[in-house]
Design a protein around this motif. Structure first.
Motif, mmCIF file in Angstrom:
data_model
loop_
_atom_site.group_PDB
_atom_site.id
_atom_site.type_symbol
_atom_site.label_atom_id
_atom_site.label_comp_id
_atom_site.label_asym_id
_atom_site.label_seq_id
_atom_site.Cartn_x
_atom_site.Cartn_y
_atom_site.Cartn_z
ATOM 1 N N THR A 29 -48.208 -25.120 -68.694
ATOM 2 C CA THR A 29 -48.815 -23.917 -69.267
ATOM 3 C C THR A 29 -48.837 -23.932 -70.792
ATOM 4 N N GLY A 30 -47.775 -24.458 -71.408
ATOM 5 C CA GLY A 30 -47.697 -24.396 -72.868
ATOM 6 C C GLY A 30 -47.431 -23.007 -73.416
ATOM 7 N N ILE A 31 -47.098 -22.043 -72.543
ATOM 8 C CA ILE A 31 -46.885 -20.668 -73.030
ATOM 9 C C ILE A 31 -45.417 -20.251 -73.001
ATOM 10 N N GLY A 32 -44.520 -21.230 -72.904
ATOM 11 C CA GLY A 32 -43.093 -20.914 -72.979
ATOM 12 C C GLY A 32 -42.620 -20.035 -71.838
ATOM 13 N N GLU A 33 -41.708 -19.137 -72.155
ATOM 14 C CA GLU A 33 -41.115 -18.301 -71.109
ATOM 15 C C GLU A 33 -42.119 -17.328 -70.477
ATOM 16 N N ALA A 34 -43.231 -17.119 -71.155
ATOM 17 C CA ALA A 34 -44.267 -16.251 -70.583
ATOM 18 C C ALA A 34 -44.770 -16.841 -69.273
ATOM 19 N N ARG A 35 -44.487 -18.113 -69.060
ATOM 20 C CA ARG A 35 -44.913 -18.723 -67.788
ATOM 21 C C ARG A 35 -44.199 -18.110 -66.593
ATOM 22 N N ASN A 36 -43.121 -17.401 -66.826
ATOM 23 C CA ASN A 36 -42.447 -16.735 -65.704
ATOM 24 C C ASN A 36 -43.396 -15.768 -64.995
ATOM 25 N N THR A 37 -44.279 -15.147 -65.763
ATOM 26 C CA THR A 37 -45.240 -14.224 -65.141
ATOM 27 C C THR A 37 -46.258 -14.984 -64.290
ATOM 28 N N VAL A 38 -46.558 -16.215 -64.684
ATOM 29 C CA VAL A 38 -47.522 -17.023 -63.912
ATOM 30 C C VAL A 38 -46.913 -17.416 -62.561
ATOM 31 N N ILE A 39 -45.636 -17.753 -62.561
ATOM 32 C CA ILE A 39 -44.945 -18.051 -61.305
ATOM 33 C C ILE A 39 -45.008 -16.830 -60.380
ATOM 34 N N VAL A 40 -44.711 -15.680 -60.949
ATOM 35 C CA VAL A 40 -44.673 -14.459 -60.140
ATOM 36 C C VAL A 40 -46.059 -14.103 -59.605
ATOM 37 N N ASN A 41 -47.081 -14.258 -60.439
ATOM 38 C CA ASN A 41 -48.434 -13.923 -59.985
ATOM 39 C C ASN A 41 -48.950 -14.908 -58.934
ATOM 40 N N TYR A 92 -63.213 -22.777 -52.298
ATOM 41 C CA TYR A 92 -62.938 -24.223 -52.244
ATOM 42 C C TYR A 92 -61.688 -24.605 -53.051
ATOM 43 N N VAL A 93 -60.997 -23.599 -53.551
ATOM 44 C CA VAL A 93 -59.747 -23.847 -54.283
ATOM 45 C C VAL A 93 -58.602 -23.950 -53.281
ATOM 46 N N ASP A 94 -57.880 -25.080 -53.302
ATOM 47 C CA ASP A 94 -56.704 -25.211 -52.431
ATOM 48 C C ASP A 94 -55.535 -24.405 -52.960
ATOM 49 N N ILE A 95 -55.302 -24.558 -54.250
ATOM 50 C CA ILE A 95 -54.116 -23.961 -54.850
ATOM 51 C C ILE A 95 -54.527 -23.072 -56.005
ATOM 52 N N PRO A 96 -54.574 -21.758 -55.753
ATOM 53 C CA PRO A 96 -54.907 -20.842 -56.836
ATOM 54 C C PRO A 96 -53.655 -20.535 -57.663
ATOM 55 N N VAL A 97 -53.742 -20.762 -58.961
ATOM 56 C CA VAL A 97 -52.661 -20.388 -59.876
ATOM 57 C C VAL A 97 -53.138 -19.135 -60.601
ATOM 58 N N ALA A 98 -52.508 -18.014 -60.257
ATOM 59 C CA ALA A 98 -52.945 -16.719 -60.790
ATOM 60 C C ALA A 98 -52.170 -16.442 -62.073
ATOM 61 N N ILE A 129 -57.130 -22.455 -61.861
ATOM 62 C CA ILE A 129 -56.244 -21.730 -62.779
ATOM 63 C C ILE A 129 -56.990 -20.492 -63.251
ATOM 64 N N LEU A 130 -56.604 -19.374 -62.661
ATOM 65 C CA LEU A 130 -57.378 -18.138 -62.763
ATOM 66 C C LEU A 130 -56.951 -17.271 -63.937
ATOM 67 N N PRO A 131 -57.880 -16.536 -64.535
ATOM 68 C CA PRO A 131 -57.494 -15.559 -65.564
ATOM 69 C C PRO A 131 -56.744 -14.364 -64.965
ATOM 70 N N SER A 132 -57.109 -13.977 -63.787
ATOM 71 C CA SER A 132 -56.560 -12.785 -63.143
ATOM 72 C C SER A 132 -55.156 -13.023 -62.581
ATOM 73 N N LYS A 133 -54.445 -11.944 -62.314
ATOM 74 C CA LYS A 133 -53.180 -12.088 -61.600
ATOM 75 C C LYS A 133 -53.387 -11.955 -60.095
ATOM 76 N N ASN A 134 -54.620 -11.835 -59.694
ATOM 77 C CA ASN A 134 -54.958 -11.709 -58.269
ATOM 78 C C ASN A 134 -55.550 -13.016 -57.761
ATOM 79 N N LYS A 135 -54.818 -13.709 -56.909
ATOM 80 C CA LYS A 135 -55.307 -15.028 -56.521
ATOM 81 C C LYS A 135 -56.511 -14.984 -55.584
ATOM 82 N N ASN A 136 -56.831 -13.812 -55.079
ATOM 83 C CA ASN A 136 -58.037 -13.698 -54.260
ATOM 84 C C ASN A 136 -59.318 -13.799 -55.076
#
Lengths: 152, 152, 152, 152
Positions: free
Chosen positions: D81-93, A74-80, A62-69
């Motif tokens: 996520t616990g961040i409500g609708e802001a999670r929409n950005t996480v899906i997109v990223n 060793y991460v299977d599923i990057p959540v950006a 579970i990454l801070p960045s919006k860039n999953k790279n």
């Protein structure tokens, strides 16, 4: 039934001792059939993912960045997430229990959120917070978290 | 020049002693012409806002909810984040320095993020973390934060 | 009673026509005694803050960055979220109604969240979404939002 | 090489027609060996996960709540996520491309963020935004997204 999800938290720079501890923690989590979740970056995060993959486990970063790279390899599923350090709360909400290894203030924030949520935290050479279950080895730490999750 | 912004962090339930300390902290922040930012809810948050308003200060409440009516009545500007506990990072990013009073794990998470960001934290009866400047009174706590912000 | 909070949304690069429309929108919001909230950056955001300050209003900039120095110079209170584009939801949750001017996909996301929340949105040269109140002038846009908020 | 990640976005209440379209979209994504990510709740999200699981795929649900039990039962990996609708950005990223089916303002916010990020969006009976690739069938929609991702 859903698989258990164990979070591994700790610093993104570590010495050999803690890298090894994180690697073994990842192995142990995978051997027990649980999913490993972490912050997806280097140090403790990378080592634990590497260990989990060695045993055929599943790893989520579970990454801070919006860039999953930015995820370690060793991460299977990057959540950006793209939400920066606020992603620490996503890690805590996603896992059922935690192993904390070494780490600095970022790790402390995750410990704090985990304890607030009433989730078990085992610690190896980390902050001295009373509610943390202090452990000497990865095996002990993973065992203690599982025992708590099974209500023992 | 922008006004200084001081964060007051602490539990949402407090006894009289810490309510009074938070009230005086809010007064002291307002007297120095700084803006007070907090989590916008009850306990230490409410007391500090009440104190700041007594002295004509400006108060910002950064709420976990998306409903701004959850703010205490001494908040001038409720920021309804809707991101739950992740809003703790928004408080930390928005303030220049912090006074922590009492508090539990939520407060600890804010202390952790603040220290990670290298921002000064003065503490009154709160967690025993080495980097916190331990203080006995609100006046001392606010003074120490200002001295750090002024580079003294 | 709390002051009304009006969000001004639109692109961070604009031509003169939309810069002027945003400036006048900010003036009109301030003249009515409402607080202006926006994303705190350039373009429509900067122009509306500048207009509001010309009339003695209060401006809040809800920034994507964790660095509050990224705010334009007409923002009184920079809220440094550090959550990137997810901060669009914070703007929407914090304001009572909106004026959208021009803008691209970021603006469209804010319009979407605002309409989802059932909050009024007046639009000047922006996306053609049925629920938006289409307007020709800043005065008309601010008037329509206020009428909705007053239940007219 | 990392697997492709396809987001399926759409309303949490749907009629039979769109439920079926979402189910087939999930099947098609799994057949191509991609990971499916969605908001983890009901309606289009549930149907697409169900379809993907029918074909042995992997499903990730990025939830607004901090409680992972809010995920539909076809989600393999709930990210709370616990961040409500802001999670929409996480899906997109997190996803590389998207299929949008029906949906309301929440879906529109995801379309907006996806287009802002320059990621391909195929749409079935959804908003009439120029940059969306309009499609009649799930097969066509998934095909078009894959073609874009492969640079065709």
């Amino acid at each position: 039934m859903k698989k258990k999800v164990i979070g591994v938290i700790g610093g993104n720079t570590v010495g050999k001792k803690h890298y090894d501890a994180a690697y073994k923690t990842g192995q142990e989590i995978a051997r027990r059939g649980a999913v490993l979740v972490c912050g997806g970056l280097s140090g403790v995060m990378e080592a634990s993912c590497k260990g989990a993959k060695k045993e055929g486990g599943v790893t989520i970063g579970i990454l801070p960045s919006k860039n999953k790279n930015t995820a370690n390899k060793y991460v299977d599923i990057p959540v950006a997430t793209g939400i920066g350090e606020a992603r620490n709360t996503v890690i805590v909400n996603t896992a059922d229990g935690f192993v904390a290894i070494d780490g600095k203030e970022g790790t402390l924030s995750e410990i704090a959120f985990a304890l607030k949520a009433g989730k078990p935290v085992a610690g190896i050479d980390t902050y001295d917070i009373p509610a943390i279950m202090k452990c000497s080895t990865p095996e002990e730490a993973v065992e203690k978290v599982f025992l708590k999750l099974e209500g023992a």
